[in-house]
Enzyme design. Structure first.
Site, PDB file in Angstrom:
ATOM      1  N   HIS A 167       0.086   5.139  -4.354  1.00 39.61           N
ATOM      2  CA  HIS A 167      -1.133   4.874  -5.114  1.00 39.61           C
ATOM      3  C   HIS A 167      -2.270   5.647  -4.435  1.00 39.61           C
ATOM      4  CE1 HIS A 167      -4.621   2.453  -6.435  1.00 39.61           C
ATOM      5  NE2 HIS A 167      -3.857   2.014  -7.413  1.00 39.61           N
ATOM      6  N   ASP A 212       1.621  -0.045   2.398  1.00 39.32           N
ATOM      7  CA  ASP A 212       0.810  -0.574   1.305  1.00 39.32           C
ATOM      8  C   ASP A 212       1.621  -1.679   0.630  1.00 39.32           C
ATOM      9  OD1 ASP A 212      -0.460  -1.103  -1.058  1.00 39.32           O
ATOM     10  OD2 ASP A 212      -0.562   0.971  -1.743  1.00 39.32           O
ATOM     11  N   GLN A 229       1.662  -4.268  -4.012  1.00 39.26           N
ATOM     12  CA  GLN A 229       2.561  -4.674  -5.097  1.00 39.26           C
ATOM     13  C   GLN A 229       3.768  -5.453  -4.586  1.00 39.26           C
ATOM     14  OE1 GLN A 229       2.002  -4.451  -8.246  1.00 39.26           O
ATOM     15  NE2 GLN A 229       0.384  -2.924  -8.401  1.00 39.26           N
ATOM     16  N   LYS A 266      -4.241  -9.362  -6.913  1.00 39.58           N
ATOM     17  CA  LYS A 266      -2.855  -9.250  -7.388  1.00 39.58           C
ATOM     18  C   LYS A 266      -2.003 -10.410  -6.872  1.00 39.58           C
ATOM     19  CE  LYS A 266      -3.001  -4.182  -7.166  1.00 39.58           C
ATOM     20  NZ  LYS A 266      -3.382  -3.602  -8.451  1.00 39.58           N
ATOM     21  N   CYS A 268      -3.312   5.398 -11.206  1.00 36.67           N
ATOM     22  CA  CYS A 268      -3.781   5.866  -9.898  1.00 36.67           C
ATOM     23  C   CYS A 268      -2.665   6.516  -9.097  1.00 36.67           C
ATOM     24  CB  CYS A 268      -4.422   4.746  -9.099  1.00 36.67           C
ATOM     25  SG  CYS A 268      -5.979   4.208  -9.777  1.00 36.67           S
TER      26      CYS A 268
HETATM   27  C1  LIG Z   1       0.481   0.103  -4.901  1.00 38.77           C
HETATM   28  C2  LIG Z   1      -0.982  -0.188  -4.886  1.00 38.77           C
HETATM   29  N1  LIG Z   1      -1.690   0.080  -3.783  1.00 38.77           N
HETATM   30  C3  LIG Z   1      -3.007  -0.170  -3.695  1.00 38.77           C
HETATM   31  C4  LIG Z   1      -3.693  -0.677  -4.762  1.00 38.77           C
HETATM   32  C5  LIG Z   1      -5.166  -0.853  -4.618  1.00 38.77           C
HETATM   33  O1  LIG Z   1      -5.572  -2.184  -4.679  1.00 38.77           O
HETATM   34  P1  LIG Z   1      -7.128  -2.473  -4.838  1.00 38.77           P
HETATM   35  O2  LIG Z   1      -7.573  -1.755  -6.077  1.00 38.77           O
HETATM   36  O3  LIG Z   1      -7.211  -3.943  -5.002  1.00 38.77           O
HETATM   37  O4  LIG Z   1      -7.793  -1.966  -3.626  1.00 38.77           O
HETATM   38  C6  LIG Z   1      -2.996  -0.987  -5.939  1.00 38.77           C
HETATM   39  C7  LIG Z   1      -3.678  -1.583  -7.108  1.00 38.77           C
HETATM   40  O5  LIG Z   1      -4.190  -0.969  -7.969  1.00 38.77           O
HETATM   41  C8  LIG Z   1      -1.620  -0.716  -6.012  1.00 38.77           C
HETATM   42  O6  LIG Z   1      -0.933  -0.961  -7.124  1.00 38.77           O
END
Ligand SMILES: Cc1ncc(COP(=O)(O)O)c(C=O)c1O
Ligand SMILES: Cc1ncc(COP(=O)(O)O)c(C=O)c1O
Lengths: 415, 162, 415, 162
Positions: free
Chosen positions: A121, A201, A204, A227, A367
């Protein structure tokens, strides 16, 4: 197994239909719905004991501090981590930036390399690129196989020269659904370079599969509250306290300093050193309630539910005409997010037709632009599942896709 | 008609299914720009031919949702043959319409008027604007004399929607 | 004038007594109480339309986006600013850091100087010191006069050599209560160096006095939601859009980029460029409701109420034995925070005795250690007022102080 | 008794009003540390004299709230004359008591036992610990042979409260 019918009643949003139809929320991977118990916990803070934390000597302030630190402790317990390693941030993105600024920019030098993957992401990618640019670091990306898994053979070659001192990898892909073997990858990175730091990360992963950081043996792990059935405005970097000890403060201001004179400042202990300013107090309290809610369900049960339901969705989508599903074949290797494309219809149009029917899916690049290029798509449709979904949610999805196909099918030549 | 049906009314679907002036090249082109809307993954190549201060020809190509493709198609019909200054005025007219303002030049907008309802779907406004913003950029590229093949990555010029 | 009795009913926390006594909340400067209307707005988002923002094509997602952007627009209107200049952050501290990283570190070079004051909160001080250290910048501090005002004569000398390219000053001091003449200071800085950027910490001003940024003519202004009767987890940097245009992105990730390839990223437009990741959605909605609440009261009325009540508190405290009040004499030059020390009794002990009686005050250095050194104190007691306070709150304060004096008075020798 | 009255019971107030071993110097001192609790503004100078492995003398001075002053005073009485290893054990005992654990060495803690109730007031724990953490630091400074005048800024050693 989860009693989904009962569970649905815990989520206020799901009580509202859309134009007479049941709301089919298939977008938990973007933001989960919030159970009542989380809203109640925040309401209690705001409505009965609101105050700032950490310095008040009156009872409300002490209760606020206990609530905030209680949220930290709950998250630590949920992930099998030491509370001293839990830095509360505003989202997972800030958590990744914290590692990029505090560790990578501070400790990596020209000649060092960063290992990442093509399925990250942007949150777990851009901060490290930005750091790489600033410090003159080399970037290496682990490619994926045909069915959307990390190519560990390639990874082994990428680290072989011992120059990879930092790795950033996602635990579960938000597009492909792939569950990555992070413990194996970490071991492989450290075999080539024992002092390498491995950042994961978990945005998810934590909401969907049991996570025990002690067992995973990674250095830091990013999660995001919204999430995890928690509120917006909160996330965390969950790290080995020793990693934090060696990190440069990043956001500075109140709370994170020990002493300040006009000549300079000395920093507070970890994790407070990285929490400048008034923290997300209500949000930490809400997050604590949210992970408590998931723990009460049992993360093994949550995972079992999603495996079972995911298999039904996967085959339902694969059997429908004109749909191509991305990512691993089998639920054993994947989480609750299912991305697909529909022949001849742009994802935006699918999303709009579904939305009109009360079916909420995400469309776009999620993203993950580099991954999109790998997949040869500009965008995909993503349906994602959580504890409140059941098999009844599949039919409206398939019907909506069929309706969109009927509406947008173009003459074969331009398809 | 539901809101969605209004959005996808026949006129729009017709432009989507049978796009006008959709082609990978334009004979005698004077400027070519590439625009993308990375948030949606839409991509567009737009080419213009300008003769004696008039927009003599325009062609678009690329990938995108029905709204972006149909909007570009309707645009090409509305603008071809007009003096370039007039075209720029019409671009502005369309942009304002996407912000919910009432358009003054209904007749000139022609089929593009059908996109009025998009203003109620904020995330789709960018899609409808993609072709128009590329057109403006192509004309300005020509006017700057900045060579014939400017390529930009942009998702809507100075437009402040997302 | 405000109808305080009616207003108090809007704040759920104030309905709870402490041990049979009315809760006397004199700590709004640390964190304001939250009116019902703010809680309701957030509850509506979480309970009836929860979703992520900016990319969904289904109705819930569009509503969430509209709510989030509505919060931005409301704050812009409240402060007389352009919404394109409003970057939503997690608190005022992040807003100050954003300027420090995005502007100061990017544009200032050795030989350049930063002007600050000795009365800054750590949030508006440490980020700039940290930047000064990184970039080799000189720091200059405007001293204060005996009665706690900025010494503008000294300031003029400090900028005379034209090397001050950045100034960071608080609008209202959270300790002294002083309202600083920021427009005048900005003019003075720019007279010496026309391209200097003037950043103002408005955390203690925006909740209490009418602020019109167009008239103040400063470059950026930091505020924080939890002091504005809004939720925790949100703040803002409100800047001239052109300042933002020239700033380096700071937090990177999703939302803030326009395009990403494995070779690099291009940034999104302002203000989104500075809002990486999922933003504080519920919090923006709550903040919009909070500034709406203040606007409905009328900021002139809020200010008039606090001037009148502040005068009563000031003279009540000055007349009581053994109390020394810091800061300007007159309410014309001061906001709603009143700091004092009590002869022979440590502020901590005062705070604890007051807290036990349901009187909430803040004690300590208030994140202003350098100012404490100026005042020759290690800590002070601070009582701060807001719309829900009235004259009935004075007596319990004075009684509690008297009780603490009786309890802790030491033999004169060690006092 | 209200919770607050328990906190400020007579014994504590007595140590506050008439502190034992409070002095700006200590004859024959072997180590001197300066600790501060910047969150509260408390400052403390602590000096120790060590003879034949015993804590022969200790003196504190500084500014702070009643809890920090009284706690340091009670501490000096409890520790003077003990072997230093035993003192370090008692420090740990007190620290654990501040975290809500039941102390095992009630008698040895002596008046310091009266501070047990502070554990219920998290922000005051640092105050009660200030003298004890300074003492531990002073002994360790001596043991390291790190000269006699170590000055540290610290608010509670490895203690993880705030
Ligand atoms: C795999 C992953 N990493 C990071 C994020 C970023 O999370 P946040 O937008 O809450 O910072 C997301 C969510 O969009 C995600 O799906
Ligand atoms: C003057 C001043 N500036 C900045 C801040 C920092 O605000 P926050 O903690 O919400 O970031 C505060 C609040 O503590 C303050 O009083």
């Amino acid at each position: 197994m989860l009693d989904v019918a009962a569970l649905r009643r815990e989520f206020p949003t799901l009580q509202h239909g859309v134009g007479g139809r049941r709301l089919v929320y298939l977008d938990a991977a973007a933001s989960a719905q919030t159970p009542r118990v989380v809203l109640d916990a925040m309401e209690r803070y705001y409505g009965a004991g609101r105050s700032n934390v950490h310095r008040g000597v009156y009872p409300l302030a002490e209760a606020a501090t206990a609530g905030y630190e209680g949220g930290r402790a709950a998250l630590a317990r949920f992930l099998g981590a030491d509370p001293r390693g839990v830095v509360l941030t505003k989202n997972a993105t800030e958590a990744c930036n914290l590692v990029a600024y505090g560790h990578v920019r501070r400790h990596l030098r020209p000649g060092d390399a960063i290992l990442s993957t093509v399925m990250e992401h942007h949150a777990n990618m851009v901060p490290f690129w930005h750091a790489a640019e600033a410090n003159g670091l080399e970037l290496r990306h682990v490619p994926i196989t045909e069915d959307g898994r990390l190519d560990l053979g390639a990874a082994r070659e990428l680290v072989a020269d011992g120059r990879v001192r930092f790795a950033a990898v996602t635990h579960v892909s938000n597009v492909l659904g792939t569950i990555n073997p992070v413990a194996e990858l970490a071991a492989l990175v450290r075999a080539a370079r024992p002092d390498a730091v491995v950042h994961v990360d978990g945005a998810q992963a934590a909401p969907h599969i049991p996570v025990d950081l002690a067992a995973l043996d990674v250095d830091s792990y990013a999660v995001t509250g919204h999430k995890l059935c928690g509120p917006t405005g909160i996330g965390a970097l969950v790290a080995r306290p020793e990693l934090l000890e060696g990190m440069e403060p990043f956001l500075t201001g109140g709370e994170m300093i020990r002493d300040v004179t006009l000549e300079g400042a000395t920093w507070n202990d970890v994790p407070h050193r990285f929490e400048a300013g008034t923290p997300p107090i209500a949000e930490a309290i809400g997050l604590g309630a949210a992970v408590g809610f998931l723990e009460d369900l049992g993360m093994d049960a949550v995972r079992a539910h999603e495996v079972e339901l995911g298999a039904v969705f996967l085959s339902g989508l694969r059997d429908a005409p004109g749909i191509e599903v991305h990512g691993p074949e089998d639920m054993a290797d994947r989480g609750a997010a299912i991305s697909f494309t529909v022949e001849g219809v742009h994802p935006h149009d699918i999303g709009a037709v579904l939305g009109d029917r009360g079916v909420c899916v995400r469309v776009g690049h999620h993203c993950c632009k580099p991954l999109m290029r790998e997949l040869g798509a500009t965008a995909t449709v993503r349906a994602s599942l959580h504890v409140h979904n059941d098999v009844d949610d599949l039919e409206p999805l398939l019907e909506g896709i069929a309706a969109a196909r009927a509406m947008f099918a173009r003459p074969a030549v331009s398809a | 008609m539901s809101e969605l049906e209004q959005l996808y009314q026949e006129l729009i679907l017709d432009h989507y299914r049978s796009p006008r002036n959709r082609a990978p090249g334009l004979r005698g082109e004077d400027a070519h720009v590439h625009h993308s809307n990375p948030l949606c993954g839409d991509e567009m190549d737009l080419r213009v031919r300008i003769r004696d201060g008039r927009l003599d020809g325009v062609a678009f190509d690329g990938e995108g949702c029905s709204i972006s493709q149909a909007s570009a198609s309707a645009m090409t019909e509305a603008v071809t043959g007009r003096p370039v200054e007039d075209v720029l005025g019409l671009v502005e007219e369309f942009r304002r319409m996407m912000h919910g303002e009432d358009p003054a030049r209904d007749d000139d907008l022609s089929d593009a008027l059908a996109f009025r309802g998009v203003a109620r779907f904020p995330v789709r406004v960018k899609c409808a604007l993609l072709g128009w913003m590329a057109l403006r950029d192509a004309i300005e590229t020509f006017q700057r004399g900045a060579g014939t093949h400017a390529v930009t990555h942009d998702d809507g010029g100075d437009d402040d929607d997302r």
